[in-house]
Design an enzyme around this catalytic site. Structure first.
Site, PDB file in Angstrom:
ATOM      1  N   HIS A 139       0.817  -1.201   0.000  1.00 16.51           N
ATOM      2  CA  HIS A 139       0.000   0.000   0.000  1.00 16.51           C
ATOM      3  C   HIS A 139       0.856   1.258   0.000  1.00 16.51           C
ATOM      4  O   HIS A 139       1.880   1.341   0.678  1.00 16.51           O
ATOM      5  CB  HIS A 139      -0.945   0.026   1.211  1.00 16.51           C
ATOM      6  CG  HIS A 139      -2.194   0.802   0.932  1.00 16.51           C
ATOM      7  ND1 HIS A 139      -2.208   2.178   0.866  1.00 16.51           N
ATOM      8  CD2 HIS A 139      -3.456   0.402   0.658  1.00 16.51           C
ATOM      9  CE1 HIS A 139      -3.444   2.589   0.586  1.00 16.51           C
ATOM     10  NE2 HIS A 139      -4.218   1.532   0.449  1.00 16.51           N
ATOM     11  N   HIS A 140       0.413   2.256  -0.796  1.00 15.43           N
ATOM     12  CA  HIS A 140       1.136   3.526  -0.900  1.00 15.43           C
ATOM     13  C   HIS A 140       1.107   4.288   0.424  1.00 15.43           C
ATOM     14  O   HIS A 140       1.916   5.188   0.646  1.00 15.43           O
ATOM     15  CB  HIS A 140       0.517   4.375  -2.010  1.00 15.43           C
ATOM     16  CG  HIS A 140       1.505   5.232  -2.735  1.00 15.43           C
ATOM     17  ND1 HIS A 140       2.591   5.836  -2.110  1.00 15.43           N
ATOM     18  CD2 HIS A 140       1.590   5.593  -4.044  1.00 15.43           C
ATOM     19  CE1 HIS A 140       3.281   6.532  -2.999  1.00 15.43           C
ATOM     20  NE2 HIS A 140       2.698   6.403  -4.176  1.00 15.43           N
ATOM     21  N   ALA A 141       0.189   3.955   1.315  1.00 13.88           N
ATOM     22  CA  ALA A 141       0.159   4.602   2.627  1.00 13.88           C
ATOM     23  C   ALA A 141       1.389   4.243   3.449  1.00 13.88           C
ATOM     24  O   ALA A 141       1.746   4.957   4.393  1.00 13.88           O
ATOM     25  CB  ALA A 141      -1.105   4.207   3.390  1.00 13.88           C
ATOM     26  N   ILE A 143       4.561   3.342   1.918  1.00 13.79           N
ATOM     27  CA  ILE A 143       5.834   3.606   1.232  1.00 13.79           C
ATOM     28  C   ILE A 143       5.643   4.600   0.102  1.00 13.79           C
ATOM     29  O   ILE A 143       4.541   4.807  -0.393  1.00 13.79           O
ATOM     30  CB  ILE A 143       6.453   2.304   0.676  1.00 13.79           C
ATOM     31  CG1 ILE A 143       5.440   1.568  -0.235  1.00 13.79           C
ATOM     32  CG2 ILE A 143       6.897   1.382   1.785  1.00 13.79           C
ATOM     33  CD1 ILE A 143       5.645   1.720  -1.692  1.00 13.79           C
ATOM     34  N   ASN A 331       5.557   8.497   3.187  1.00 22.45           N
ATOM     35  CA  ASN A 331       5.713   9.259   1.956  1.00 22.45           C
ATOM     36  C   ASN A 331       6.412  10.591   2.184  1.00 22.45           C
ATOM     37  O   ASN A 331       6.003  11.378   3.036  1.00 22.45           O
ATOM     38  CB  ASN A 331       4.333   9.512   1.339  1.00 22.45           C
ATOM     39  CG  ASN A 331       3.735   8.266   0.716  1.00 22.45           C
ATOM     40  OD1 ASN A 331       3.966   7.986  -0.452  1.00 22.45           O
ATOM     41  ND2 ASN A 331       2.983   7.510   1.509  1.00 22.45           N
TER      42      ASN A 331
END
Length: 485
Positions: A139-141, A143, A331
């Site tokens: 999940h982009h949350a 990395i 991020n």
């Protein structure tokens, strides 16, 4: 426990029945180099299991704060099960690249289970020429591009013989899950601190609000930015006067509401050829990449009788991670916006126009605070952040879009790597598409003498995404042919 940043939370909140918030990678390997020529889910699991402690997100899951009083937290998963996350499948042999892309697209379109650590890995065998692959998504949350690359490196080695990894100091024993009372208390403290955080960061950023992609077209935004800039200067803050840029993204078949279905294509171009073009025309590698992208999109739009008379507009993610932040999760990213000269027919003129466009985009980006996205995300009340994020990503249904697509370039190592003894032949990113960012995303990873491109698209918008792989190679051939021997 580690709380998501305000920006991390936005990647979590954009998910919907048609939009996923994870990113992935497809690693194509040659099992012939593995010990005994054996490469399967067991050999990959034997490699990964003793290295799990090197990448914290692999064993952490989310816990939500009750009533939306605060952003979620990452906590150790008390029921972590590696076999749930690491899976195996085989294509009917000999599986083609197109069949592999179709399988990856189907898996990538499925959302991750939020009751478990937000990642999955797939060992894929049965490919043509005896090749195999490892597809993973996370999940982009958790990395961004840089920290994601660092996690991928967890399973990679510099030689066929896996490196020795220092074992965990103590066996993994998950901490107890936080209680509801604890989470509510943390949420209330977060609510109390949020206004102070907003006051500290947001006023300075409001001066640049109209510099966010597409924000200038929202009624009242320019007035807010202008007023905030005047107040800032009166208080002695340095607020630069930015050159006005009239970047208007034209409507294309790539823009509009997306569906839940995906297509994925991948391919590589030689880095030596890209550098040859770079050196001759005084460009950067990324300038050349953007010029190739413009040429690729021009041909695809011509195929569909949909080439606009004005340039397309691309959003380019930029890492703002400092040296001190290297190794940190979450991020640290911002966005640069540039015109893509798809309206220029001649490849050499197009490359020169792209070079000028990127210079202008970089000057503009450098004048804006690197933390702009993070600061403005902080201003959204936690309880409303999901609604705000989903509303933002539905802007594509309104007249005018902020940009046509994302194009992202992630730097990687220029030497051979191995996974469980199998030599890595290519690392192809699998990113995300949304209503706002467009139905096509082009992301590339530089690895061992070539640039590996991944094209992820809304299936209905770009059913012929594999054509773009060929068009990309043709665009590079055109530029290489223009360079004197």
């Amino acid at each position: 426990m580690r709380q998501l940043s305000s920006l991390d939370a936005q990647f979590l909140n954009v998910e919907s029945p048609t939009t996923v918030g994870h990113v992935g990678s497809l690693i194509v390997v040659d099992p012939a180099t593995a010990p005994g020529g054996v490469w399967n889910v067991e050999t990959v699991r034997d490699l990964l299991e003793p290295r799990l402690h090197l990448a914290a997100p692999l064993r952490q899951r989310l816990v939500e704060v009750p009533l939306g009083l605060g952003r979620p937290y990452w906590v150790d998963d008390p029921h972590f099960d590696l076999e749930f996350h690491l899976r195996e499948l085989a294509l009917p042999s000999p599986g083609s690249r197109e069949q592999l892309g179709e399988q990856v697209a189907r898996i990538h379109a499925r959302q991750l289970d939020r009751s478990r650590p937000l990642w999955e890995g797939y060992v894929i065998t049965g490919l043509e020429d005896g090749k195999a692959a490892f597809y993973s998504k996370i999940h982009h949350a958790a990395i961004d591009g840089v920290s994601g690359s660092e996690i991928i490196e967890t399973i990679m080695d510099l030689t066929p013989e896996p490196r020795e990894v220092e074992p965990e100091a103590e066996p993994f024993v998950p901490r107890p899950m936080p209680s509801t009372v604890d989470l509510v208390g943390r949420g209330l403290r977060s609510l109390a601190m949020n206004p102070l955080e907003v006051v500290r960061s947001v006023p300075k950023s409001l001066s640049y609000l109209d510099q966010l992609p597409g924000a200038a077209g929202v009624p009242g935004v320019r007035l807010v930015s202008t007023t905030a800039g005047m107040v800032g200067r009166a208080l002695g803050q340095h607020v630069p006067d930015l050159d006005a840029r009239d970047l208007r993204a034209p409507r294309t078949p790539l823009n509009g509401p997306i569906t839940a279905h995906r297509r994925f294509a991948f391919g590589s171009v030689p880095l030596a050829d890209v550098k040859r073009v770079r050196n001759h025309y005084g460009m950067t590698v990324n300038d050349v990449v953007m010029a190739l992208t413009a040429g690729t999109l021009r041909r695809w739009l011509l195929d569909h009788d949909a080439l606009p008379t004005s340039p397309l507009v691309a959003a380019v993610p930029v890492s703002v991670r400092t040296k001190d932040q290297r190794g940190e999760l979450g991020n640290q990213v911002s966005v640069m916006v540039a015109a893509l000269p798809t309206d220029v027919a001649d490849p050499v003129e197009r490359a020169e126009s792209m070079r000028r466009s990127m210079l202008q985009a970089k000057r503009h980006f450098q004048a804006v605070p690197a933390t702009l996205l993070q600061d403005l995300s902080t201003a959204i009340p936690t309880a409303l952040s999901g609604l705000a994020a989903r509303a933002l990503f539905r802007l594509a249904t309104l007249p005018g879009v902020p940009f046509n697509l994302f194009v992202s370039n992630v730097p990687g190592p220029q030497r051979s790597l191995y996974v469980a003894g199998a030599r890595v032949e290519g690392i192809y990113p699998v990113s995300a598409v949304t209503d706002m960012t467009g139905g096509l995303n082009i992301t590339l990873f530089s690895y061992d003498g070539h640039l590996d491109f991944g094209f992820i698209a809304c299936r209905e918008m770009v059913p012929d995404v594999w054509k773009m792989v060929g068009y990309l190679a043709d665009a590079l051939d055109e530029l290489v042919a223009s360079v004197p021997d």
